[in-house]
Design a protein around this motif. Structure first.
Motif, PDB file in Angstrom:
ATOM      1  N   LEU A 158       0.832  -1.197   0.000  1.00 42.52           N
ATOM      2  CA  LEU A 158       0.000   0.000   0.000  1.00 42.52           C
ATOM      3  C   LEU A 158       0.870   1.251   0.000  1.00 42.52           C
ATOM      4  O   LEU A 158       1.966   1.267   0.555  1.00 42.52           O
ATOM      5  CB  LEU A 158      -0.912   0.027   1.223  1.00 42.52           C
ATOM      6  N   SER A 159       0.352   2.300  -0.601  1.00 48.52           N
ATOM      7  CA  SER A 159       0.963   3.617  -0.468  1.00 48.52           C
ATOM      8  C   SER A 159       0.644   4.097   0.942  1.00 48.52           C
ATOM      9  O   SER A 159      -0.519   4.235   1.310  1.00 48.52           O
ATOM     10  CB  SER A 159       0.371   4.571  -1.508  1.00 48.52           C
ATOM     11  N   ASP A 212      12.259   6.120   3.239  1.00 48.85           N
ATOM     12  CA  ASP A 212      11.620   6.871   2.146  1.00 48.85           C
ATOM     13  C   ASP A 212      10.427   6.131   1.544  1.00 48.85           C
ATOM     14  O   ASP A 212       9.988   6.442   0.442  1.00 48.85           O
ATOM     15  CB  ASP A 212      12.644   7.179   1.052  1.00 48.85           C
ATOM     16  N   SER A 213       9.892   5.151   2.300  1.00 47.26           N
ATOM     17  CA  SER A 213       8.803   4.335   1.742  1.00 47.26           C
ATOM     18  C   SER A 213       7.425   4.736   2.270  1.00 47.26           C
ATOM     19  O   SER A 213       6.479   3.976   2.170  1.00 47.26           O
ATOM     20  CB  SER A 213       9.057   2.849   2.040  1.00 47.26           C
ATOM     21  N   ALA A 214       7.313   5.938   2.838  1.00 47.53           N
ATOM     22  CA  ALA A 214       6.017   6.447   3.302  1.00 47.53           C
ATOM     23  C   ALA A 214       5.959   7.943   3.057  1.00 47.53           C
ATOM     24  O   ALA A 214       6.985   8.616   2.921  1.00 47.53           O
ATOM     25  CB  ALA A 214       5.816   6.150   4.789  1.00 47.53           C
ATOM     26  N   THR A 215       4.745   8.459   2.980  1.00 44.62           N
ATOM     27  CA  THR A 215       4.516   9.905   2.941  1.00 44.62           C
ATOM     28  C   THR A 215       4.241  10.349   4.370  1.00 44.62           C
ATOM     29  O   THR A 215       3.369   9.782   5.034  1.00 44.62           O
ATOM     30  CB  THR A 215       3.309  10.235   2.047  1.00 44.62           C
ATOM     31  N   TYR A 216       4.960  11.341   4.850  1.00 49.69           N
ATOM     32  CA  TYR A 216       4.876  11.702   6.264  1.00 49.69           C
ATOM     33  C   TYR A 216       3.932  12.878   6.507  1.00 49.69           C
ATOM     34  O   TYR A 216       3.732  13.730   5.628  1.00 49.69           O
ATOM     35  CB  TYR A 216       6.267  12.024   6.815  1.00 49.69           C
ATOM     36  N   LEU A 261      -2.288  12.582   2.405  1.00 49.57           N
ATOM     37  CA  LEU A 261      -3.206  11.644   1.749  1.00 49.57           C
ATOM     38  C   LEU A 261      -3.256  11.890   0.247  1.00 49.57           C
ATOM     39  O   LEU A 261      -3.208  10.941  -0.560  1.00 49.57           O
ATOM     40  CB  LEU A 261      -4.607  11.763   2.355  1.00 49.57           C
ATOM     41  N   CYS A 262      -3.349  13.152  -0.150  1.00 45.96           N
ATOM     42  CA  CYS A 262      -3.392  13.477  -1.574  1.00 45.96           C
ATOM     43  C   CYS A 262      -2.105  13.043  -2.276  1.00 45.96           C
ATOM     44  O   CYS A 262      -2.140  12.459  -3.369  1.00 45.96           O
ATOM     45  CB  CYS A 262      -3.620  14.975  -1.777  1.00 45.96           C
ATOM     46  N   ASN A 263      -0.960  13.297  -1.651  1.00 43.72           N
ATOM     47  CA  ASN A 263       0.319  12.894  -2.237  1.00 43.72           C
ATOM     48  C   ASN A 263       0.444  11.380  -2.334  1.00 43.72           C
ATOM     49  O   ASN A 263       0.993  10.852  -3.304  1.00 43.72           O
ATOM     50  CB  ASN A 263       1.479  13.462  -1.411  1.00 43.72           C
ATOM     51  N   ALA A 264      -0.062  10.678  -1.328  1.00 41.50           N
ATOM     52  CA  ALA A 264       0.005   9.213  -1.345  1.00 41.50           C
ATOM     53  C   ALA A 264      -0.820   8.638  -2.491  1.00 41.50           C
ATOM     54  O   ALA A 264      -0.444   7.626  -3.092  1.00 41.50           O
ATOM     55  CB  ALA A 264      -0.485   8.653  -0.011  1.00 41.50           C
ATOM     56  N   VAL A 265      -1.935   9.277  -2.800  1.00 39.58           N
ATOM     57  CA  VAL A 265      -2.768   8.831  -3.930  1.00 39.58           C
ATOM     58  C   VAL A 265      -2.066   9.134  -5.251  1.00 39.58           C
ATOM     59  O   VAL A 265      -1.989   8.277  -6.140  1.00 39.58           O
ATOM     60  CB  VAL A 265      -4.151   9.513  -3.886  1.00 39.58           C
ATOM     61  N   LEU A 266      -1.548  10.334  -5.385  1.00 40.05           N
ATOM     62  CA  LEU A 266      -0.911  10.749  -6.638  1.00 40.05           C
ATOM     63  C   LEU A 266       0.336   9.921  -6.941  1.00 40.05           C
ATOM     64  O   LEU A 266       0.640   9.632  -8.102  1.00 40.05           O
ATOM     65  CB  LEU A 266      -0.551  12.231  -6.570  1.00 40.05           C
ATOM     66  N   LYS A 267       1.078   9.520  -5.895  1.00 44.77           N
ATOM     67  CA  LYS A 267       2.316   8.754  -6.073  1.00 44.77           C
ATOM     68  C   LYS A 267       2.119   7.285  -5.741  1.00 44.77           C
ATOM     69  O   LYS A 267       3.044   6.604  -5.292  1.00 44.77           O
ATOM     70  CB  LYS A 267       3.416   9.339  -5.181  1.00 44.77           C
ATOM     71  N   ASN A 268       0.931   6.786  -5.991  1.00 41.02           N
ATOM     72  CA  ASN A 268       0.575   5.426  -5.585  1.00 41.02           C
ATOM     73  C   ASN A 268       1.550   4.384  -6.113  1.00 41.02           C
ATOM     74  O   ASN A 268       2.032   3.532  -5.366  1.00 41.02           O
ATOM     75  CB  ASN A 268      -0.844   5.113  -6.063  1.00 41.02           C
ATOM     76  N   ASP A 269       1.876   4.443  -7.400  1.00 40.20           N
ATOM     77  CA  ASP A 269       2.741   3.432  -8.016  1.00 40.20           C
ATOM     78  C   ASP A 269       4.136   3.467  -7.390  1.00 40.20           C
ATOM     79  O   ASP A 269       4.680   2.438  -6.957  1.00 40.20           O
ATOM     80  CB  ASP A 269       2.822   3.690  -9.525  1.00 40.20           C
ATOM     81  N   GLU A 270       4.720   4.651  -7.312  1.00 45.32           N
ATOM     82  CA  GLU A 270       6.077   4.798  -6.757  1.00 45.32           C
ATOM     83  C   GLU A 270       6.149   4.377  -5.298  1.00 45.32           C
ATOM     84  O   GLU A 270       7.047   3.619  -4.891  1.00 45.32           O
ATOM     85  CB  GLU A 270       6.518   6.263  -6.883  1.00 45.32           C
ATOM     86  N   MET A 271       5.190   4.842  -4.485  1.00 46.99           N
ATOM     87  CA  MET A 271       5.234   4.550  -3.047  1.00 46.99           C
ATOM     88  C   MET A 271       4.907   3.089  -2.760  1.00 46.99           C
ATOM     89  O   MET A 271       5.398   2.519  -1.780  1.00 46.99           O
ATOM     90  CB  MET A 271       4.279   5.471  -2.292  1.00 46.99           C
ATOM     91  N   SER A 272       4.087   2.479  -3.589  1.00 48.79           N
ATOM     92  CA  SER A 272       3.784   1.056  -3.440  1.00 48.79           C
ATOM     93  C   SER A 272       5.048   0.222  -3.618  1.00 48.79           C
ATOM     94  O   SER A 272       5.334  -0.692  -2.827  1.00 48.79           O
ATOM     95  CB  SER A 272       2.723   0.636  -4.452  1.00 48.79           C
ATOM     96  N   THR A 273       5.834   0.547  -4.656  1.00 40.33           N
ATOM     97  CA  THR A 273       7.073  -0.192  -4.913  1.00 40.33           C
ATOM     98  C   THR A 273       8.065  -0.004  -3.764  1.00 40.33           C
ATOM     99  O   THR A 273       8.705  -0.961  -3.308  1.00 40.33           O
ATOM    100  CB  THR A 273       7.711   0.293  -6.226  1.00 40.33           C
ATOM    101  N   ARG A 274       8.186   1.223  -3.278  1.00 36.76           N
ATOM    102  CA  ARG A 274       9.100   1.486  -2.166  1.00 36.76           C
ATOM    103  C   ARG A 274       8.680   0.718  -0.912  1.00 36.76           C
ATOM    104  O   ARG A 274       9.522   0.168  -0.192  1.00 36.76           O
ATOM    105  CB  ARG A 274       9.132   2.984  -1.859  1.00 36.76           C
ATOM    106  N   ALA A 275       7.376   0.701  -0.656  1.00 36.31           N
ATOM    107  CA  ALA A 275       6.875   0.001   0.527  1.00 36.31           C
ATOM    108  C   ALA A 275       7.163  -1.495   0.447  1.00 36.31           C
ATOM    109  O   ALA A 275       7.609  -2.113   1.430  1.00 36.31           O
ATOM    110  CB  ALA A 275       5.378   0.246   0.681  1.00 36.31           C
ATOM    111  N   LEU A 276       6.921  -2.089  -0.707  1.00 32.70           N
ATOM    112  CA  LEU A 276       7.183  -3.518  -0.877  1.00 32.70           C
ATOM    113  C   LEU A 276       8.656  -3.840  -0.650  1.00 32.70           C
ATOM    114  O   LEU A 276       8.997  -4.814   0.029  1.00 32.70           O
ATOM    115  CB  LEU A 276       6.755  -3.958  -2.280  1.00 32.70           C
ATOM    116  N   ASN A 277       9.521  -3.022  -1.202  1.00 33.35           N
ATOM    117  CA  ASN A 277      10.960  -3.271  -1.050  1.00 33.35           C
ATOM    118  C   ASN A 277      11.406  -3.111   0.399  1.00 33.35           C
ATOM    119  O   ASN A 277      12.194  -3.914   0.911  1.00 33.35           O
ATOM    120  CB  ASN A 277      11.746  -2.316  -1.957  1.00 33.35           C
TER     121      ASN A 277
END
Length: 378
Positions: free
Chosen positions: A296-297, A312-316, A329-345
Motif C-alpha cells: 500500500l501507499s 523513504d517508503s512512506a509519505t509523512y 493523503l493526496c500525495n500518497a494517492v498521486l504517487k501510488n505506483d512509486e510509493m507502493s514499490t518502495r513500501a514492498l521493497n
C-alpha cells in the motif's frame, strides 16, 4: 525439543498488539522445532483460537482485580512449568510475577518492552496504586531479566539511562509477508486511483491520531469526493463521539469495522489503496509493516520510530495538523505506483523469519553453561 513459555496480556484472534506479534513469532518458532505455549489474561474475541494460546485470566469487569488475579495465576504456572525459556511480552504486573517465578526456577528470562512511556523502566518505576509506590517493586523485573528486548533505539536508550545493569538489545517486530499480495499489488498500483480506498488498522484512539485524521477527512473529500475510509480495530469512546458529530455526508464515507481477525484484516488491506497511521507515539507498529508488505501507499506520522521504520517508503504527516494529513493523503494517492514499490521493497527487512532468528540468537546466548544444549538450532 525446546519449550518456550510466552506471557502476554491479550491475544488474538483479533488483529494487532503484542498478542498478535507473540502468535506470529510462536508459529515461526514451532515451524523450526520448538514447542511454544502462550498464556494470556484476556481474549479480545469469541472467534476460534490457536491451540498455542491458553486464556487464564478471570472473566470479571474490574481491570485491576483481573490484573492481580492473572499475575498470581501466571506466577504458579511459571513456577510449575518445565519451560526452557520465559518470554514475556510487556513489562506489566504479569511481567513482574512471571519473571519472579522464572528467577526462582532459574529459567532464562527474555522481557520485551513494547512502548516508551508505558512499560519502560522509568514509567513502571513511577506507578502508584492506592497511594503506594508499587513501581519500586514492579521495576525489579528489568533486573531479573537475562535480556531486555526493546522495539526501537529510543526504548533501548531509556533502559540504559535508567540503569547500566539492564542488558538491552533491539529486535524489531516482524510480519508474515505474502508473495501473492505482492504480485497483485504490483499490477494494481499501475492503475491511477480515482476513488481512493483509505484504511487505518489498530487501536482507534486519540494516541493513534484518529481524531486529527477524522478532522482532515472532510478536506480530503473535497479533492476525492468518492473516497472511503475504513477503520479496523477497537474504537474508543472519544472517537465514537467525534464520529457522531460529523455531518452525514462525511460520516457516510467512513466504515467502522471494529475488531477483525488477522486474515480478515489482511484481506481488507489488500483491497485498499492507501494506508494511514497518524500516531502521536508508537513502539514499532505492526500495522504499518504489514501495510508496506502488501504494497500500500502509506501515510505515517513523522515521529522518529516511523521514520526509522519506513525511511523513504512512506509519505509523512504531522499528527497534530489537519492540513498536513490532507496533503499527505493526496500525495500518497498521486504517487501510488512509486510509493507502493518502495513500501514492498522496504518490507523485506521485516519478515517474521528475521525476527525469529534474532530471538533464537538471544535464546541460545542464554544457555546456562557450555555443556548446555542449544536452546534452538536454526
Amino acid at each position: 525439543m525446546t519449550k518456550i513459555l510466552m506471557v502476554v496480556d491479550a491475544a488474538p484472534p483479533h488483529y494487532g498488539g503484542a498478542g498478535q506479534q507473540a502468535l506470529l513469532l510462536a508459529k515461526e518458532l514451532e515451524a523450526e522445532g520448538s514447542t511454544v505455549r502462550i498464556y494470556a489474561r484476556r481474549r479480545e474475541s469469541t472467534r476460534s483460537q490457536s491451540e498455542m494460546v491458553r486464556f487464564v485470566g478471570p472473566l470479571i469487569r474490574s481491570e485491576a482485580l483481573s490484573n492481580a488475579i492473572f499475575a498470581i495465576l501466571i506466577f504458579f504456572i511459571v513456577i510449575s512449568s518445565r519451560a526452557d525459556i520465559l518470554h514475556c511480552h510487556g513489562a506489566f504486573y504479569y511481567g513482574f510475577s512471571s519473571t519472579a517465578a522464572a528467577k526462582i526456577r532459574r529459567i532464562p528470562i527474555v522481557l520485551k518492552v513494547t512502548l516508551l512511556g508505558t512499560d519502560d523502566p522509568q514509567s513502571i518505576r513511577a506507578q502508584r496504586k492506592l497511594g503506594l509506590n508499587i513501581g519500586i517493586i514492579l521495576v525489579r523485573q528489568f533486573f531479573w531479566a537475562d535480556r531486555v528486548v526493546a522495539l526501537n533505539t529510543d526504548i533501548q536508550k531509556a533502559c540504559a539511562n535508567f540503569s547500566s545493569r539492564i542488558e538491552t538489545v533491539v529486535v524489531a517486530n516482524g510480519v508474515k509477508l505474502n508473495k501473492s499480495f505482492r504480485e497483485e499489488r504490483e499490477l494494481r498500483a499501475r492503475i491511477p486511483v480515482v476513488e481512493p480506498k483509505v484504511i487505518f488498522t489498530g487501536d482507534v484512539c486519540i494516541r493513534k491520531g484518529v481524531d486529527t485524521l477524522l478532522a482532515a477527512w472532510r478536506g480530503f473529500l473535497n479533492s476525492y469526493p468518492d473516497a472511503t475510509l475504513t477503520l479496523i480495530g477497537p474504537v474508543r469512546e472519544e472517537i465514537l463521539r467525534i464520529l457522531g458529530d460529523l455531518d452525514p455526508s462525511t460520516r457516510n464515507t467512513i466504515r467502522v469495522n471494529g475488531k477483525l481477525s488477522h486474515s480478515s484484516t489482511l484481506d481488507a488491506l489488500a483491497a485498499s489503496d492507501v494506508f494511514i497511521l497518524p500516531s502521536r507515539s508508537e513502539g514499532l507498529p505492526n500495522s504499518l509493516i504489514e501495510a508496506m508488505g502488501i504494497g500500500l501507499s502509506c501515510v505515517a506520522s513523522s515521529i522518529p520510530v516511523n521514520r526509522t521504520l519506513c525511511i523513504d517508503s512512506a509519505t509523512y504527516c504531522d499528527p497534530e495538523s489537519v492540513l498536513s494529513i490532507e496533503a499527505a493523503l493526496c500525495n500518497a494517492v498521486l504517487k501510488n505506483d512509486e510509493m507502493s514499490t518502495r513500501a514492498l521493497n522496504r518490507s523485506e527487512s521485516f519478515g517474521i523469519g528475521r525476527t525469529a532468528s534474532a530471538y533464537v540468537d538471544i535464546y541460545n546466548s542464554l544457555a546456562k553453561s557450555p555443556n548446555s544444549r542449544k536452546v534452538l538450532q536454526r
